[in-house]
Scaffold this active site. Structure first.
Site, PDB file in Angstrom:
ATOM      1  N   LYS A  41      -4.963  -4.128  -4.806  1.00 46.70           N
ATOM      2  CA  LYS A  41      -3.684  -5.392  -5.346  1.00 46.70           C
ATOM      3  C   LYS A  41      -4.064  -6.353  -5.917  1.00 46.70           C
ATOM      4  O   LYS A  41      -3.878  -7.311  -5.967  1.00 46.70           O
ATOM      5  CB  LYS A  41      -3.451  -5.901  -3.817  1.00 46.70           C
ATOM      6  N   LYS A  72       4.678 -11.536   1.128  1.00 50.38           N
ATOM      7  CA  LYS A  72       5.918 -12.179   2.378  1.00 50.38           C
ATOM      8  C   LYS A  72       5.956 -13.905   1.829  1.00 50.38           C
ATOM      9  O   LYS A  72       4.930 -14.788   2.020  1.00 50.38           O
ATOM     10  CB  LYS A  72       6.231 -11.465   3.068  1.00 50.38           C
ATOM     11  N   ARG A  91      10.210  -2.044  -8.300  1.00 50.03           N
ATOM     12  CA  ARG A  91       9.807  -3.005  -7.308  1.00 50.03           C
ATOM     13  C   ARG A  91       8.681  -3.775  -8.121  1.00 50.03           C
ATOM     14  O   ARG A  91       7.659  -3.830  -8.732  1.00 50.03           O
ATOM     15  CB  ARG A  91       9.310  -3.263  -5.882  1.00 50.03           C
ATOM     16  N   ASP A 137       0.227  -8.678  -1.634  1.00 53.41           N
ATOM     17  CA  ASP A 137       1.146  -8.001  -2.872  1.00 53.41           C
ATOM     18  C   ASP A 137       0.022  -7.858  -3.861  1.00 53.41           C
ATOM     19  O   ASP A 137       0.590  -6.471  -3.967  1.00 53.41           O
ATOM     20  CB  ASP A 137       2.423  -7.945  -2.615  1.00 53.41           C
ATOM     21  N   CYS A 187       5.376 -10.585   8.711  1.00 53.51           N
ATOM     22  CA  CYS A 187       6.130 -10.091   7.731  1.00 53.51           C
ATOM     23  C   CYS A 187       4.885  -8.097   9.003  1.00 53.51           C
ATOM     24  O   CYS A 187       4.771  -8.513   9.620  1.00 53.51           O
ATOM     25  CB  CYS A 187       5.149  -9.309   6.568  1.00 53.51           C
ATOM     26  N   GLY A 195       1.031  -1.277   0.189  1.00 53.75           N
ATOM     27  CA  GLY A 195       0.194   0.058  -0.071  1.00 53.75           C
ATOM     28  C   GLY A 195       1.062   1.390   0.101  1.00 53.75           C
ATOM     29  O   GLY A 195       0.599   1.953  -0.578  1.00 53.75           O
TER      30      GLY A 195
HETATM   31  C1  RUB Z   1       5.275  -6.476   2.845  1.00 57.90           C
HETATM   32  C2  RUB Z   1       4.172  -7.822   2.893  1.00 57.90           C
HETATM   33  C3  RUB Z   1       3.065  -6.823   3.425  1.00 57.90           C
HETATM   34  C4  RUB Z   1       2.317  -6.770   1.691  1.00 57.90           C
HETATM   35  C5  RUB Z   1       0.868  -5.757   2.571  1.00 57.90           C
HETATM   36  O1  RUB Z   1       6.435  -7.146   1.827  1.00 57.90           O
HETATM   37  O2  RUB Z   1       4.869  -8.344   2.051  1.00 57.90           O
HETATM   38  O3  RUB Z   1       2.189  -8.213   4.021  1.00 57.90           O
HETATM   39  O4  RUB Z   1       2.962  -6.049   1.297  1.00 57.90           O
HETATM   40  O5  RUB Z   1       1.398  -4.491   3.160  1.00 57.90           O
HETATM   41  P1  RUB Z   1       7.855  -6.218   1.665  1.00 57.90           P
HETATM   42  P2  RUB Z   1      -0.217  -3.434   2.881  1.00 57.90           P
HETATM   43  O6  RUB Z   1       8.070  -5.873   3.272  1.00 57.90           O
HETATM   44  O7  RUB Z   1       8.980  -6.825   1.015  1.00 57.90           O
HETATM   45  O8  RUB Z   1       8.191  -4.451   1.010  1.00 57.90           O
HETATM   46  O9  RUB Z   1      -0.492  -3.931   3.637  1.00 57.90           O
HETATM   47  O10 RUB Z   1       0.455  -2.553   3.921  1.00 57.90           O
HETATM   48  O11 RUB Z   1      -0.187  -2.790   2.391  1.00 57.90           O
END
Ligand code: RUB
Length: 311
Positions: free
Chosen positions: A233, A208, A62, A197, A128, A22
């Site tokens: 997503k 992750k 990325r 992701d 994560c 995000g």
């Molecule tokens: C972060 C990760 C998070 C998702 C969702 O990986 O896998 O679970 O990105 O995050 P990295 P959010 O640390 O390699 O970026 O809910 O904050 O979007």
């Protein structure tokens, strides 16, 4: 949002100073908005070319999180039809503002919706560092529910340290475990909440590395496995058969130079794939849905744009 140029933003996403699906989307979008905001030329052809270069730099930072692709494309929507540079600039800035606002609101909404799935006395696990998953857990706690959280360390980057700092400071009963303790600890857990992701059109989760071992262990222990994900997503490209690129990072994230013989190879994929059958539900800003609903949401969101993307 802090003002940052495209090169610095791309570099900080690449080196993970800015991370989380995000956040990288919101920051990438904000950098494009700042880029057009300081654009001085008035030639539309040159503007489009420069904007395309900026877009590419952000997108190349990325590869796995589709949130970045969706955010950037939502921000540049309509630029092709703009009459002049001034109109295009206002449009990009408006689109960016809307994306950032909606994205921030979506995380809050996911918290409110998902918190209803947590009962007083529940023990939950997360992996994560996901703002969407943490929004669910923290909202349940703020509602007065007595909960316990197990959070994984998430090697090699140890994003779990961010998670336990956040939860611990909020006053939540939090336990940090190493990644290989997941199956042992799962017997004490009622529900798992993880972020995303990317989610494919057929409901497969990319998140992750290690997420799939939580899903498999949860399935074995009959523990509910929830994915907390904003609908940006969901990956439009997977509708047309594209697969999701899984980012691999360097050896230096795992061992120091000289620690092992040079002949030993290091394989460091940083995301993994969880099949839809291990996911009980996806908690989105549009509500709780099954992995099987992702196709319909994507088709509805894309509408007539579906044909442009297909080409
Ligand atoms: C972060 C990760 C998070 C998702 C969702 O990986 O896998 O679970 O990105 O995050 P990295 P959010 O640390 O390699 O970026 O809910 O904050 O979007």
């Amino acid at each position: 949002m802090v003002h940052m140029n495209v090169d610095d933003t791309a570099a900080m996403i690449k080196d993970m100073t800015i991370r989380g699906a995000g956040k990288i989307a919101r920051t990438g979008v904000s950098a494009l908005s700042d880029f057009v905001g300081s654009y001085e030329g008035r030639d539309m052809k040159a503007f489009r070319k420069d904007l395309e270069k900026a877009k590419k730099k952000i997108l190349d930072s990325r590869p796995t999180a589709v949130s970045l692709w969706n955010g950037v494309h939502a921000t540049l929507k309509g630029v092709e039809e703009a009459k002049d540079v001034g109109e295009a600039i206002s449009l990009v800035q408006k689109n960016a503002r809307e994306f950032i606002e909606n994205s921030t609101k979506a995380v809050e909404l996911i918290g409110k919706i998902g918190a209803k799935r947590i009962q007083d006395g529940d023990t939950v696990m997360t992996h994560c560092n996901s703002s969407a998953a943490l929004s669910v857990i923290k909202t349940a706690y703020e509602q007065g529910k007595h909960i316990k959280v197990y959070a994984t360390e998430s090697r090699p980057w140890r994003q779990g340290i961010l998670t336990v700092n956040d939860l611990g400071k909020a006053g939540i009963d939090t336990t940090l475990v190493i990644d290989s303790a997941v199956r042992t600890v799962m017997t004490k857990v009622d529900k798992v909440f993880v972020g995303a992701d990317t989610i494919t059109s057929h409901g497969v989760l990319v998140n992750k590395i290690g997420t799939s071992q939580l899903a498999l262990s949860a399935n074995e222990a009959r523990v509910q496995f929830y994915v907390c994900s904003e609908t940006y997503k969901f990956s439009p490209m997977t509708l047309f058969g594209d697969t999701v690129a899984i980012e691999e990072r360097g050896f230096d994230e795992i061992v120091k130079k000289g620690e092992i013989p040079d002949s030993v190879k290091i394989y460091n994929p940083v995301f993994d794939v969880t099949p839809a059958k291990y996911i009980d539900a996806i908690i989105t800003e549009l509500g709780v849905m099954s992995p099987g609903s992702v196709y319909d949401v994507l088709v509805r969101q894309l509408g007539e744009r579906i044909f442009q993307i297909k080409e």
